[in-house]
Design a protein around this motif. Structure first.
Motif, PDB file in Angstrom:
ATOM      1  N   VAL A   1       0.850  -1.191   0.000  1.00  0.00           N
ATOM      2  CA  VAL A   1       0.000   0.000   0.000  1.00  0.00           C
ATOM      3  C   VAL A   1       0.884   1.240   0.000  1.00  0.00           C
ATOM      4  O   VAL A   1       1.817   1.342   0.798  1.00  0.00           O
ATOM      5  N   SER A   2       0.589   2.160  -0.902  1.00  0.00           N
ATOM      6  CA  SER A   2       1.263   3.455  -0.902  1.00  0.00           C
ATOM      7  C   SER A   2       0.282   4.514  -0.409  1.00  0.00           C
ATOM      8  O   SER A   2      -0.935   4.346  -0.522  1.00  0.00           O
ATOM      9  N   LEU A   3       0.806   5.601   0.162  1.00  0.00           N
ATOM     10  CA  LEU A   3      -0.046   6.638   0.752  1.00  0.00           C
ATOM     11  C   LEU A   3       0.430   8.019   0.337  1.00  0.00           C
ATOM     12  O   LEU A   3       1.612   8.329   0.432  1.00  0.00           O
ATOM     13  N   VAL A   4      -0.499   8.830  -0.142  1.00  0.00           N
ATOM     14  CA  VAL A   4      -0.259  10.258  -0.345  1.00  0.00           C
ATOM     15  C   VAL A   4      -1.415  11.004   0.309  1.00  0.00           C
ATOM     16  O   VAL A   4      -2.475  10.432   0.573  1.00  0.00           O
ATOM     17  N   GLU A   5      -1.207  12.294   0.582  1.00  0.00           N
ATOM     18  CA  GLU A   5      -2.232  13.071   1.255  1.00  0.00           C
ATOM     19  C   GLU A   5      -2.868  14.086   0.320  1.00  0.00           C
ATOM     20  O   GLU A   5      -2.183  14.716  -0.487  1.00  0.00           O
ATOM     21  N   ALA A   6      -4.185  14.214   0.432  1.00  0.00           N
ATOM     22  CA  ALA A   6      -4.945  15.224  -0.301  1.00  0.00           C
ATOM     23  C   ALA A   6      -6.285  15.389   0.394  1.00  0.00           C
ATOM     24  O   ALA A   6      -6.847  14.435   0.923  1.00  0.00           O
ATOM     25  N   GLU A   7      -6.788  16.609   0.396  1.00  0.00           N
ATOM     26  CA  GLU A   7      -8.102  16.889   0.976  1.00  0.00           C
ATOM     27  C   GLU A   7      -9.170  16.703  -0.096  1.00  0.00           C
ATOM     28  O   GLU A   7      -8.905  16.854  -1.290  1.00  0.00           O
ATOM     29  N   PRO A   8     -10.399  16.360   0.311  1.00  0.00           N
ATOM     30  CA  PRO A   8     -11.487  16.396  -0.662  1.00  0.00           C
ATOM     31  C   PRO A   8     -11.782  17.862  -1.026  1.00  0.00           C
ATOM     32  O   PRO A   8     -11.546  18.745  -0.189  1.00  0.00           O
TER      33      PRO A   8
END
Length: 296
Positions: A123-130
């Motif tokens: 699993v890879s993870l990046v951050e972003a808001e809706p």
């Protein structure tokens, strides 16, 4: 169209030198081998075998096709094995995007449980808001999006599969020496004259709407997506804020007090994916673990 089964027959005929021997090797009948060879020559548009009495030899086109058949069939076998591994959760990849407070609370325990149950799944993870995270999902840049919204279900995610996770209440945050610091709850109207520290753009919009419903427009002196920074600014006496409980769960709250806010403001936390991706075992397992993390 050249089919893999035709290539297997051609390779057997080339190796054994006759239809009957190829049939024995493949466990079928000689007429079946003959029929497959005719279909292959029709698809290729040229003869592949020259028959001279009981002997057979490959034409130049047949030799080319046999040479490629080995690599093609090996590649198909490898693909079948890899797909079986993914389907059995012995392998697989999930690209996850999450908003920051979800990344620090729900995601770690969910991914730890996923790795323990299915160590072959990466699993890879990046951050972003809706709404950016939902747009990344639609664009094919991720497989699962952890997102939130205010005001309950709407039309913005009608094309996506939603997995409801939890309802996150917003609480007031004031300096520990604030005049209301000892109160159990506070109405937003009581903070009308305060300086405000606002959060992410969507949270900022919700703050302005909530204050507008209470009859005033908030004076926002600072705005930051960094929740620890919001808490630090409040602790320094530079303003007040409303923050999701999920954000407070992952940050130190030294120097501030939290209060229930009336009327209550809540946001819905959901996991999103595309309808087709929801059927992929690794994606389904990730959604399940996010739901379990929310329950915990």
């Amino acid at each position: 169209m050249i089919e893999p089964r035709h290539l297997r027959v051609l390779r057997a005929v080339s190796a054994t030198g006759s239809f009957s021997a190829a049939a024995r090797e493949l466990g079928c009948t000689q007429p079946a081998v003959s029929q497959q060879m005719k279909a292959l020559e029709s698809a290729a548009g040229t003869p592949l075998i020259v028959r001279a009495g009981r002997e057979m030899r490959l034409t130049q086109a047949g030799e080319v096709l046999v040479r490629h058949a080995t690599g093609i069939l090996a590649g198909l076998t490898a693909a079948e094995e890899e797909i079986a591994a993914i389907a059995g959760l012995r392998a697989g990849r999930v690209r996850l995007v999450s908003f920051p407070s979800g990344s620090s609370t729900l995601v770690p325990s969910a991914l730890a449980a996923l790795r323990a149950a299915h160590p072959g799944t990466r699993v890879s993870l990046v951050e972003a808001e809706p709404p950016s995270s939902a747009e990344m999902l639609r664009a094919g840049d991720c497989d699962v999006a952890l997102a939130f919204r205010y005001g309950g279900p709407g039309e913005e995610w009608d094309d996506l599969v939603e997995r409801p996770l939890l309802t996150d209440r917003l609480v007031g945050v004031v300096p520990e020496d604030h005049r209301l610091a000892r109160a159990e709850s506070v109405s937003i109207a009581e903070l009308a004259e305060e300086a405000w520290i606002a959060g992410c753009p969507r949270c900022r919009t919700q703050l302005v709407e909530a204050c507008g419903a209470a009859g005033f427009s908030p004076r926002i002196d600072f705005a930051t997506d960094d929740y620890p920074a919001v808490i630090g600014l409040v602790a320094a006496g530079l303003g007040v804020a409303v923050l999701p409980e999920l954000a407070l769960a992952s940050a130190r709250v030294d120097g501030v007090r939290t209060l229930r806010v009336a009327p209550a403001v809540r946001r819905e936390i959901v996991a999103l994916t595309l309808p087709d991706l929801a059927q992929v075992p690794a994606v389904a397992a990730t959604l399940d673990e996010l739901e379990r993390a929310a329950e915990r």
